[in-house]
Write a protein that holds these residues in place. Sequence first.
Motif, PDB file in Angstrom:
ATOM      1  N   SER A   7      -5.175  -8.025 -14.123  1.00  0.00           N
ATOM      2  CA  SER A   7      -5.738  -8.341 -12.609  1.00  0.00           C
ATOM      3  C   SER A   7      -5.260  -9.794 -12.127  1.00  0.00           C
ATOM      4  O   SER A   7      -4.580  -9.803 -10.960  1.00  0.00           O
ATOM      5  N   ASP A   8      -4.827 -10.660 -12.984  1.00  0.00           N
ATOM      6  CA  ASP A   8      -3.940 -11.710 -12.716  1.00  0.00           C
ATOM      7  C   ASP A   8      -2.653 -11.422 -12.303  1.00  0.00           C
ATOM      8  O   ASP A   8      -2.323 -12.201 -11.532  1.00  0.00           O
ATOM      9  N   PHE A   9      -1.777 -10.534 -13.030  1.00  0.00           N
ATOM     10  CA  PHE A   9      -0.545 -10.457 -12.752  1.00  0.00           C
ATOM     11  C   PHE A   9      -0.692  -9.460 -11.397  1.00  0.00           C
ATOM     12  O   PHE A   9       0.265  -9.799 -10.465  1.00  0.00           O
ATOM     13  N   ALA A  10      -1.512  -8.866 -11.350  1.00  0.00           N
ATOM     14  CA  ALA A  10      -1.577  -7.816  -9.914  1.00  0.00           C
ATOM     15  C   ALA A  10      -1.759  -8.945  -8.954  1.00  0.00           C
ATOM     16  O   ALA A  10      -0.896  -8.922  -7.623  1.00  0.00           O
ATOM     17  N   ARG A  11      -2.475  -9.772  -8.841  1.00  0.00           N
ATOM     18  CA  ARG A  11      -3.030 -10.850  -7.968  1.00  0.00           C
ATOM     19  C   ARG A  11      -1.511 -11.728  -7.566  1.00  0.00           C
ATOM     20  O   ARG A  11      -1.199 -12.034  -6.479  1.00  0.00           O
ATOM     21  N   TYR A  12      -0.618 -12.060  -8.754  1.00  0.00           N
ATOM     22  CA  TYR A  12       0.511 -12.812  -8.551  1.00  0.00           C
ATOM     23  C   TYR A  12       1.658 -11.916  -8.005  1.00  0.00           C
ATOM     24  O   TYR A  12       2.092 -12.387  -6.872  1.00  0.00           O
ATOM     25  N   LEU A  13       1.676 -10.572  -8.063  1.00  0.00           N
ATOM     26  CA  LEU A  13       2.674  -9.691  -7.520  1.00  0.00           C
ATOM     27  C   LEU A  13       2.134  -9.585  -5.629  1.00  0.00           C
ATOM     28  O   LEU A  13       2.961  -9.139  -4.911  1.00  0.00           O
ATOM     29  N   ARG A  14       0.721  -9.703  -5.710  1.00  0.00           N
ATOM     30  CA  ARG A  14       0.487  -9.594  -4.161  1.00  0.00           C
ATOM     31  C   ARG A  14       0.988 -10.799  -3.227  1.00  0.00           C
ATOM     32  O   ARG A  14       1.040 -10.509  -2.002  1.00  0.00           O
ATOM     33  N   LEU A  63       9.730   6.545  -4.953  1.00  0.00           N
ATOM     34  CA  LEU A  63       9.123   5.274  -5.101  1.00  0.00           C
ATOM     35  C   LEU A  63       9.002   4.467  -3.800  1.00  0.00           C
ATOM     36  O   LEU A  63       8.013   3.933  -3.309  1.00  0.00           O
ATOM     37  N   LEU A  64      10.160   4.589  -2.883  1.00  0.00           N
ATOM     38  CA  LEU A  64       9.943   4.077  -1.441  1.00  0.00           C
ATOM     39  C   LEU A  64       8.955   4.480  -0.566  1.00  0.00           C
ATOM     40  O   LEU A  64       8.556   3.967   0.157  1.00  0.00           O
ATOM     41  N   ALA A  65       8.524   5.583  -1.032  1.00  0.00           N
ATOM     42  CA  ALA A  65       7.365   6.360   0.104  1.00  0.00           C
ATOM     43  C   ALA A  65       6.237   5.669  -0.348  1.00  0.00           C
ATOM     44  O   ALA A  65       5.374   5.329   0.616  1.00  0.00           O
ATOM     45  N   VAL A  66       6.071   5.035  -1.664  1.00  0.00           N
ATOM     46  CA  VAL A  66       4.782   4.007  -1.881  1.00  0.00           C
ATOM     47  C   VAL A  66       4.774   2.826  -1.021  1.00  0.00           C
ATOM     48  O   VAL A  66       3.895   2.363  -0.298  1.00  0.00           O
ATOM     49  N   PHE A  67       6.115   2.274  -0.892  1.00  0.00           N
ATOM     50  CA  PHE A  67       6.173   0.957   0.076  1.00  0.00           C
ATOM     51  C   PHE A  67       5.893   1.445   1.419  1.00  0.00           C
ATOM     52  O   PHE A  67       5.039   0.874   2.181  1.00  0.00           O
ATOM     53  N   PHE A  68       6.259   2.760   2.191  1.00  0.00           N
ATOM     54  CA  PHE A  68       6.252   2.995   3.102  1.00  0.00           C
ATOM     55  C   PHE A  68       4.697   3.227   3.566  1.00  0.00           C
ATOM     56  O   PHE A  68       4.110   2.966   4.684  1.00  0.00           O
ATOM     57  N   ARG A 248      -8.984  -1.203   0.800  1.00  0.00           N
ATOM     58  CA  ARG A 248      -9.003  -1.204  -0.685  1.00  0.00           C
ATOM     59  C   ARG A 248      -7.785  -0.176  -1.265  1.00  0.00           C
ATOM     60  O   ARG A 248      -6.987  -0.921  -2.275  1.00  0.00           O
ATOM     61  N   LEU A 249      -7.025   0.674  -0.371  1.00  0.00           N
ATOM     62  CA  LEU A 249      -5.960   1.124  -1.006  1.00  0.00           C
ATOM     63  C   LEU A 249      -4.451   0.207  -0.971  1.00  0.00           C
ATOM     64  O   LEU A 249      -3.851   0.201  -1.880  1.00  0.00           O
ATOM     65  N   GLU A 250      -4.565  -0.668  -0.071  1.00  0.00           N
ATOM     66  CA  GLU A 250      -3.583  -1.887   0.121  1.00  0.00           C
ATOM     67  C   GLU A 250      -3.596  -2.740  -1.064  1.00  0.00           C
ATOM     68  O   GLU A 250      -2.658  -3.133  -1.705  1.00  0.00           O
ATOM     69  N   HIS A 251      -5.023  -2.997  -1.333  1.00  0.00           N
ATOM     70  CA  HIS A 251      -5.325  -3.972  -2.400  1.00  0.00           C
ATOM     71  C   HIS A 251      -4.648  -3.361  -3.845  1.00  0.00           C
ATOM     72  O   HIS A 251      -4.092  -3.852  -4.552  1.00  0.00           O
ATOM     73  N   ARG A 252      -5.027  -2.076  -4.132  1.00  0.00           N
ATOM     74  CA  ARG A 252      -4.770  -1.374  -5.105  1.00  0.00           C
ATOM     75  C   ARG A 252      -2.909  -1.409  -5.180  1.00  0.00           C
ATOM     76  O   ARG A 252      -2.421  -1.243  -6.552  1.00  0.00           O
ATOM     77  N   LEU A 253      -2.438  -0.721  -4.353  1.00  0.00           N
ATOM     78  CA  LEU A 253      -1.117  -0.309  -4.519  1.00  0.00           C
ATOM     79  C   LEU A 253      -0.056  -1.382  -4.226  1.00  0.00           C
ATOM     80  O   LEU A 253       1.189  -1.333  -4.479  1.00  0.00           O
ATOM     81  N   GLN A 254      -0.223  -2.621  -3.373  1.00  0.00           N
ATOM     82  CA  GLN A 254       0.686  -3.448  -2.995  1.00  0.00           C
ATOM     83  C   GLN A 254       1.473  -3.952  -4.110  1.00  0.00           C
ATOM     84  O   GLN A 254       2.478  -4.337  -4.215  1.00  0.00           O
ATOM     85  N   PRO A 255       0.690  -4.455  -5.182  1.00  0.00           N
ATOM     86  CA  PRO A 255       1.422  -4.648  -6.635  1.00  0.00           C
ATOM     87  C   PRO A 255       2.544  -3.680  -7.062  1.00  0.00           C
ATOM     88  O   PRO A 255       3.520  -3.999  -7.579  1.00  0.00           O
ATOM     89  N   TRP A 256       2.116  -2.530  -7.139  1.00  0.00           N
ATOM     90  CA  TRP A 256       2.971  -1.300  -7.627  1.00  0.00           C
ATOM     91  C   TRP A 256       4.264  -1.326  -6.576  1.00  0.00           C
ATOM     92  O   TRP A 256       5.538  -1.171  -7.002  1.00  0.00           O
ATOM     93  N   SER A 257       3.815  -1.569  -5.152  1.00  0.00           N
ATOM     94  CA  SER A 257       4.977  -1.268  -4.271  1.00  0.00           C
ATOM     95  C   SER A 257       5.949  -2.493  -4.562  1.00  0.00           C
ATOM     96  O   SER A 257       7.155  -2.367  -4.578  1.00  0.00           O
ATOM     97  N   ALA A 258       5.263  -3.812  -4.283  1.00  0.00           N
ATOM     98  CA  ALA A 258       6.142  -5.023  -4.638  1.00  0.00           C
ATOM     99  C   ALA A 258       6.797  -5.338  -5.915  1.00  0.00           C
ATOM    100  O   ALA A 258       8.132  -5.691  -6.237  1.00  0.00           O
ATOM    101  N   LEU A 260       7.405  -2.736  -8.505  1.00  0.00           N
ATOM    102  CA  LEU A 260       7.982  -1.767  -8.872  1.00  0.00           C
ATOM    103  C   LEU A 260       8.995  -0.735  -7.970  1.00  0.00           C
ATOM    104  O   LEU A 260      10.070  -0.756  -8.131  1.00  0.00           O
ATOM    105  N   ALA A 261       8.180  -0.207  -7.208  1.00  0.00           N
ATOM    106  CA  ALA A 261       8.889   0.638  -6.039  1.00  0.00           C
ATOM    107  C   ALA A 261       9.951   0.097  -5.507  1.00  0.00           C
ATOM    108  O   ALA A 261      11.089   0.865  -5.637  1.00  0.00           O
ATOM    109  N   VAL A 262       9.993  -1.115  -4.771  1.00  0.00           N
ATOM    110  CA  VAL A 262      10.930  -1.650  -3.875  1.00  0.00           C
ATOM    111  C   VAL A 262      12.040  -2.176  -4.913  1.00  0.00           C
ATOM    112  O   VAL A 262      13.240  -1.908  -4.623  1.00  0.00           O
ATOM    113  N   PRO A 263      11.789  -2.899  -5.936  1.00  0.00           N
ATOM    114  CA  PRO A 263      12.952  -3.480  -6.885  1.00  0.00           C
ATOM    115  C   PRO A 263      13.589  -2.327  -7.378  1.00  0.00           C
ATOM    116  O   PRO A 263      14.667  -2.503  -7.574  1.00  0.00           O
TER     117      PRO A 263
END
Length: 386
Positions: A7-14, A63-68, A248-258, A260-263
């Motif tokens: 959760s700390d790492f996810a917060r960092y990625l947000r 993966l880019l669909a997750v970001f969009f 809720r969804l933005e909170h959960r998915l934003q770390p994966w987007s920032a 993993l998906a976009v990089p």
Amino acid sequence: MRRVHVSDFARYLRTETVGGIILLCATAVALLLANSPARGVYQAVRDFHIWELSVGDWAKDGLLAVFFFVAGLELKRELVVGELSKFKAAILPVIGAIGGMVVPIGIALAVGWGAPGIEQAWAIPAATDIAFALGVLSITASGLPSSARVFLLSLAVVDDLGAILIIAVLFTAKFNLLAAAAAIVLCALYAYLQHRRIRSPWLYVPIALGTWFAVHESGVHATVAGVALGLLTRVRRDPYERKSPAVRLEHRLQPWSAGLAVPVFALFAAGVPVSPSALGQMADDRVAVAVIAGLLIGKLLGIFGAAFAAVRFKVAVLPNDLGWRDMAAVSMLGGVGFTVSLLIADLALDADAAQRVKAAVLIASAAASLLAAAMLVRRSRAHRAS
């Protein structure tokens, strides 16, 4: 020593600054690999097929669909309960995006008129890359008001949707009407479930995957599925809810987007040759020069000019905490083409011409990033001093 939890790492990625740095690092790695002895291995991995798509295509379409989707969630929230909830505020980035498409296309056509390939490549400078632009903004403009970010996000989403619409109309080899109808039905089902306050992921995940597949099979770029579902997600919180579904969804998915998906997309999309010989070929290619002119000059003039005209004629209003110098800096950032510009180059041109034009997109995007960064840093200092 303090133990670091997931959760700390996810917060960092947000934090957008971290996401922007990861994105820029992935781009640098891609350029290094594509211009090193490891180029063959890099291309083999990128072109390796899993089912019907290559690894690069999975990054671009999947993966880019997750970001969009995350971008669509945030845009919907701003439109319903945020800074864009009033019409004259919401229409400003839309008008800016239209100007930021029309003027670059006009400049590209004027510079490249008569050159072989311009009749297919004219749309390349029309797009603004959401991920890169927001990454640069987050790194360099911490002192700017949040309305600058909202304007850029809204503008870039509209801009990319317009560019994807151009792809759908001009560069779709075949359009599968049955698949498009299935995508519409699945979107309607998603909206109905949202309306009925259904929360089960066992329903939403298959619907989201099915929508992505249907949009992909229809011939339209699959990232449209992400934006559509994001915009259909409920953003108003009911009395019994701590957070709305969109939050809720933005909170959960934003770390994966920032993280993993976009990089990963950048890792496989930015790998183009930039050797002296490749740059020399690019300089002699009028289409490549037209793309650079469209992104660097056209975006600034188009976005800023359209926004200024809209406010001047009272069609839209400028956010109270933003000045025209701030708008000029954000407009310059619109010249970061990258994602959809590279996509259109691949679709519109043969392999050799596409390589030259993709190098032009990267150079123009890098130049726009550096110019915008200098302007944004200066404006951030001005806001902190005021």
